[in-house]
Design a protein around this motif. Structure first.
Motif, PDB file in Angstrom:
ATOM      1  N   LYS A 462      10.259 -19.889  -6.688  1.00 48.93           N
ATOM      2  CA  LYS A 462       9.968 -21.116  -5.678  1.00 48.93           C
ATOM      3  C   LYS A 462       8.701 -21.702  -5.701  1.00 48.93           C
ATOM      4  N   SER A 513      15.384 -22.949  -5.102  1.00 47.44           N
ATOM      5  CA  SER A 513      14.722 -23.498  -3.873  1.00 47.44           C
ATOM      6  C   SER A 513      14.775 -25.016  -3.359  1.00 47.44           C
ATOM      7  N   ILE A 673       9.232 -23.870   0.228  1.00 51.52           N
ATOM      8  CA  ILE A 673       8.395 -23.807  -0.923  1.00 51.52           C
ATOM      9  C   ILE A 673       7.125 -23.944   0.421  1.00 51.52           C
TER      10      ILE A 673
END
Lengths: 724, 411
Positions: A462, A513, A673
């Motif tokens: 990520k 992600s 994130i």
């Protein structure tokens, strides 16, 4: 059991007390008499014993305990017992009869029938009481003897006509047991069993319920639960008869009454609500007046009620405030109650109270209370104040508080993405996330938990998508180390990431992600069907385990908790947790997968030693150039099984999941994130406790829907929850 | 129903085992139980691989009951509580030595209290008639005469009478009946000094030695303050419902007539003002205790105890009144006694934190103890106690007493 056990029960010679030493010496003799050839001395002792009632009692106890092992010798005692059954003193008659029935030696049943028959007709109620229980004992030794002697019919007439309440209640319990065991192979017993539930019998008992002792009252109330009322008048009659039982000092009676009331009124919604109102204050008093053990049992039941009708206790939330001295199992239930009763009116007070526990000396409770705050935050619409509180927790700089809070922040952010700015501003800048990650990855070898290594991989991925230049090296090391890992799951995940990256970096980003979506409702851990079933089993162990009885009494449902019938080999792994189940399911296709992935690796010439990946040339373009050569191997289910299973998806669907579906679910479990960064920066603050960070690491990075499994696992680690 | 009862000593030794049904329960279950981690072992209901266990711990003795069938959990727990109460009543307390010295009594009692796994008589008055409690006289007798019997020759008449809690015809030369109001105050004061919760749990305890079959009526001056009453089985329900009168035929001897709660009280008799400020590794502590609202009687035996946080490495605490003791497990107790008239008791001193800690993040909770004789803090007052037929030479007495239950002051 061996004779030394007998002396164990009596005190050592260092603490003599007249009565006991005397008895002990005599019982020693008795124990000695078990050797063949000294039967006479035993007989002598019995003769002597007959003069003293206490000695007699002890002899009875002794004989009762050891008769099973020495059926032949116990034959010798029959004579004395039978004689005692005709004694003038009703107490001795009773005692002898009780001991006679407690011998439990199958070949002696013929000697039981006579004394039992006369015992049932005895003019003293004490003897009759014992005789009734004796019939039940006889039934368990030899059912046919009991039935042949027509004892059930005698019991029935005793039950309906005897003047003594204790006799009647013993008849009831004996008959219930006998008939329900007989019902499987005798129609008559079946009919008799149902006749116990007929209106006249039920009313016969309920009308005189006050005459019975408290335990018998429980028995009657249990019987009344099974009664199906004919009409609403019937229901009200019973409710009126039982009204004052709610005020009884014995908690068992109160709970049994509550059960009757709730079950009777299930069909009448408005009355049902009134019942909730009526039972509220008796239950709350019981909780505050009884011992902690009683409170525990009652709280378990209250919890069940609260879940069904949160409004009834909404104003009484102060009852669930924890006192310092309470045992932690009670506190834990209280916290659950506070969570359940929280509504718009009382949230502020409850959360204030919970926040005070967070600074408590008792760490387990502090953790639980933070979790409770989080649960409330997820239920409520107005979370401003709660988020502020959570942020204060972060400032407390206690490792466990930080950990729990971060887990909560994660859940909260998923529901309220708009709060992310606040949270992030608390932890200031986020520039060194990749470097912290790098540190962790460099210590890959020292990380023992496969779980943490898995999440490190995901975290590195990520981070890579957000800040490729800084993370690239770390990711390379992580992937290499991952593929060289001895743990199959870690290996597979690393390989999967590697191949996805090779296939297309953008696809990989979408998979690992994906853009976050706000979650509106977190799924409850228990289905409503299960809750209903537990409710049907109100006032039983089910409520305490929060599982319907079939789940812990049926063999199939026992899961990792192996119930062996032999006591000798008791073995329990406290670590056995819910994640065992998915793991077992994968075992089947484990082997060929292992082969296939290895083979593919060899075929494609990917070496596992890692040097290739740490090379500086390893970058996006490189990956895409290799993409043509390396297609993602079709459907290695294990890769997906591992990650999806871990994320709490229904594991039964996993095995046949198609490729596309797997991608879809991976998409769903994605994690953005900034939460990673929140974590990493907090980590900065608590770097000194890096070990602990691993827990945060694996908690934070695991995606959506992990709440149940994850928190379960964490609780085993901290020793709060137990594998039941 | 219950299959077996074990009594374990505080070291896990099986002191006593009573099998109740034909299915014997092996002792190894106790070893299994004892080896469980503490947090699991302390639960009142436990699933072992073979049995469900109920347990309660009283004065270091674990009462453990096993069953393999579904049963109401509270019944198991209540029964064990009753067993513990009766035993401690009989033996004058509970500890390993007392149980070991009185095995026979314990077995006799268990024999009468439960048969075939189903509880029979737990009424102490009836048990007392079947099995005489051990006392000096019977011990003397058994030593002198060699006759070891403590069982009364006659069967308790109450066992068969329609008022099961009362023997049929006790006779006393002087008739006495005493009523005690015993109240416990539970309160929580939160970090801001607000009274979050304040309630009183009270019991009406009676001791009656009355001839014949007395019918008593007890009335309160202000029954409206009472909430959530719980009665002894002897109390008739209707008179209470209609006129708030307690009408009953009392058991003989001591018993608990009723228990009640009085909620939402506005004031505690004492105030406790703790302050902790921490700076660069040391904390300054000061605690003030004083009378907030004078109950009209002397507040006695005031104590304050709290657990020092784990991160405190050493403590130096002193007071201007009373004594301060700190035990090795970091429990600090400040015994104040009565509040002096000339000064406000104050505990002050410093705590040194473990190295590396700047400030204190975990705060102790102060537990307050006190006792007030002669007054019930709930305000409940007994109006009168009437007897339907007044026996000759009758003494009636009332008494009240309040003590602190769980009185927590948080910091």
């Amino acid at each position: 059991m061996s004779p030394p056990a007998a002396s164990q029960r009596y005190p050592s010679p260092s603490q003599p007390s007249g009565e006991v030493t005397d008895l002990k010496s005599q019982l020693r003799q008795l124990a000695g008499s078990r050797a063949p050839g000294v039967d006479d001395s035993k007989r002598d002792l019995f003769k002597k014993a007959t003069s003293d009632i206490v000695l007699k009692k002890m002899c009875y106890l002794y004989v009762g305990n050891y008769a099973k092992g020495n059926p032949d010798l116990s034959l010798l005692t029959i004579n004395f017992l039978q004689r005692d059954c005709k004694d003038q003193d009703p107490m001795i008659r009773g005692l002898a009869l009780r001991s006679l029935c407690s011998l439990r030696v199958p070949n002696l049943v013929e000697y039981l029938v006579g004394p039992l028959g006369s015992g049932l007709k005895d003019n003293n109620s004490y003897v009759r009481t014992i005789a009734v229980t004796g019939v039940l004992k006889l039934y368990h030794i030899s059912a046919s003897t009991c039935i042949d002697a027509d004892f059930p019919a005698t019991l029935k007439s005793l039950m309906l006509h005897d003047s003594d309440a204790q006799v009647v209640s013993n008849c009831l319990s004996a008959l219930q047991e006998i008939w329900s065991l007989e019902a499987s192979h005798s129609e008559e017993a079946c009919r008799e069993k149902e006749s116990l539930l007929s209106k006249p019998v039920i009313y016969y008992f309920l009308n005189r319920i006050k005459e019975f002792n408290e335990w018998a009252q429980c028995l009657i109330l249990e019987l009344a639960v099974k009664y199906v009322p004919s009409d609403s008048n019937d229901i009200f009659d019973i409710m009126n008869l039982l009204e004052d039982r709610l005020q009884h000092a014995n908690g068992a009676i109160v709970l049994a009454t509550v059960k009757v009331s709730l079950q009777l009124t299930l069909s009448m919604t408005d009355v049902h609500q009134q019942v909730y109102e009526c039972i509220k204050s008796p239950l709350l008093t019981l909780v505050s007046s009884g011992s902690p053990e009683q409170s525990y049992a009652i709280f378990s039941h209250l919890h069940l009620l609260v879940v069904r009708a949160p409004f009834i206790f909404a104003l009484d939330y102060k009852h669930f405030y924890c006192q310092y001295n309470e045992p932690s199992y009670v506190k834990k239930l209280k916290l659950e109650m506070l969570t359940a009763v929280a509504n718009e009116g009382n949230t502020y007070e409850i959360v204030t109270e919970l926040c005070e526990y967070a600074a408590n000396v008792d760490i387990a409770i502090a953790r639980e209370s933070i979790r409770a705050v989080g649960k409330i935050a997820l239920q409520q619409y107005d979370v401003n104040a709660i988020v502020d509180r959570l942020l204060q927790f972060l400032e407390m700089e206690k490792d466990y508080v930080t950990v729990e809070t971060l887990v909560l922040v994660k859940d909260l952010l998923r529901k309220y993405p708009q709060w992310s700015h606040d949270c992030i501003s608390v932890v200031a800048d986020m520039s060194d996330a990749p470097y912290i990650l790098e540190n962790l990855i460099e210590n890959w070898e020292e990380e023992h938990s496969a779980e943490v290594r898995l999440h490190l991989l995901t975290a590195a991925m990520k981070c890579f998508f957000k800040r490729p230049p800084e993370t690239q090296k770390a990711l390379g090391i992580a992937l290499a180390a991952g593929m060289a890992d001895f743990h199959q799951d870690v290996h597979d995940r690393a390989l999967f990431y590697y191949r996805v990256l090779q296939y297309d970096v953008h696809v990989a980003e979408r998979v690992v992600s994906p853009p976050k979506q706000a979650v509106s409702v977190f799924t409850d851990t228990q289905s409503s069907e299960i809750k209903d079933r537990i409710f049907d089993e109100f006032n039983s162990l089910s409520v305490i385990y929060q599982k319907p009885s079939y789940m812990f009494t049926d063999k199939e449902h026992r899961g990792p908790f192996e119930f062996s019938d032999e006591i000798g080999n008791i073995s329990i792994a406290p670590e056995a947790s819910s994640d065992i189940v998915p793991a077992q399911q994968f075992e089947a296709n484990d082997k060929d997968l292992l082969l296939s992935t290895d083979e593919k690796d060899d075929n494609k010439g990917v070496s596992n030693n890692g040097s290739a990946y740490t090379a500086p040339s390893y970058d996006n373009s490189n990956i895409s150039s290799q993409m043509q050569e390396l297609a993602i191997s079709p459907a290695p289910p294990r890769l997906f099984c591992e990650s999806t299973g871990d994320n709490g998806l229904d594991s039964s669907t996993i095995t046949d999941q198609t490729h596309a579906e797997s991608f879809h679910s991976l998409h769903r479990i994605g994690w953005s994130i900034y939460k990673l960064q929140v974590f990493l920066l907090c980590l900065k603050g608590i770097r000194s406790i890096i070990k602990l960070s691993h827990r945060v690491c694996h908690k934070l990075f695991i995606g959506q829907g992990t709440d149940k499994i994850e928190s379960g696992r964490a609780e085993y680690v901290s020793g709060i929850r137990h594998p039941i | 129903m219950l299959q077996c009862i074990f009594l374990l000593s505080d070291s896990g030794e099986v002191m006593l085992e009573k099998q109740l049904t034909g299915h014997r329960v092996d002792r190894s279950i106790c070893a299994w139980f004892w080896d469980q981690p503490d947090s699991f072992k302390s639960l009142p209901v436990i699933a072992s691989p073979t049995h469900y266990l109920f347990q309660i711990v009283r004065d270091g003795i674990t009462f453990l009951a096993c069953t393999q069938v579904e049963m109401p959990p509270l019944m198991g727990i209540e029964f064990l509580c009753r067993v513990a109460d009766v035993l401690s009543d009989y033996l004058g307390g509970l500890n390993e030595d007392l149980v070991k010295d009185n095995f026979i009594i314990v077995y006799e009692l268990l024999d009468e209290m439960i048969d075939n796994g189903f509880p029979l008589t737990t009424e102490p008055n009836i048990l007392r008639e079947m099995i005489a409690p051990p006392n000096l006289v019977t011990k003397m007798l058994s030593v002198v005469t060699g006759n070891a019997s403590n069982v009364s020759d006659t069967l308790p008449s109450g066992a068969g009478s329609c008022v099961p809690w009362r023997p049929t015809d006790p006779k006393y030369s002087s008739n006495e009946v005493y009523v005690d109001l015993v109240e416990e105050m539970d309160a929580i004061v939160n970090r801001d000094g607000e009274l979050v919760k304040c309630e009183v749990y009270g019991e009406v305890q009676m001791s009656s030695q009355l001839t014949g079959f007395p019918d008593l009526t007890l009335s309160f001056a202000n029954p409206s303050v009472l909430e959530d009453m719980r009665f002894h089985p002897c109390v008739r329900f209707r008179p209470w419902e209609s006129h708030q009168l307690l009408s009953f035929v009392p058991p003989d001897g001591q018993f608990k007539l009723m228990s009640y709660m009085v909620k939402k009280l506005k004031n505690t008799p004492l105030y406790v003002k703790p302050q902790i400020t921490s700076d660069s590794g040391t904390c300054r502590v000061s605690v003030l205790v004083g009378i907030r609202s004078d109950p009209g009687k002397t507040i006695e035996s005031i104590t304050l105890s709290f657990q020092l946080p784990h991160c405190v490495s050493s403590a130096d605490l002193s007071s201007n009144h009373g004594t301060v003791t700190i035990l090795s497990n970091k429990t600090c107790t400040w015994t104040i006694g009565r509040i002096p008239s000339d000064k406000t008791p104050c505990l002050s001193g410093t705590l040194a934190l473990e190295t590396g800690l700047e400030r204190l993040h975990v705060y102790p909770t102060f537990k307050v103890g006190f006792k007030i004789m002669g007054i019930a803090l709930s305000g409940l007052r007994i109006q009168k106690l009437d007897l339907q037929t007044i026996p000759p030479r009758l003494y009636k007495g009332f008494r009240a007493q309040t003590r602190a239950g769980d009185f927590d002051v948080r910091l």
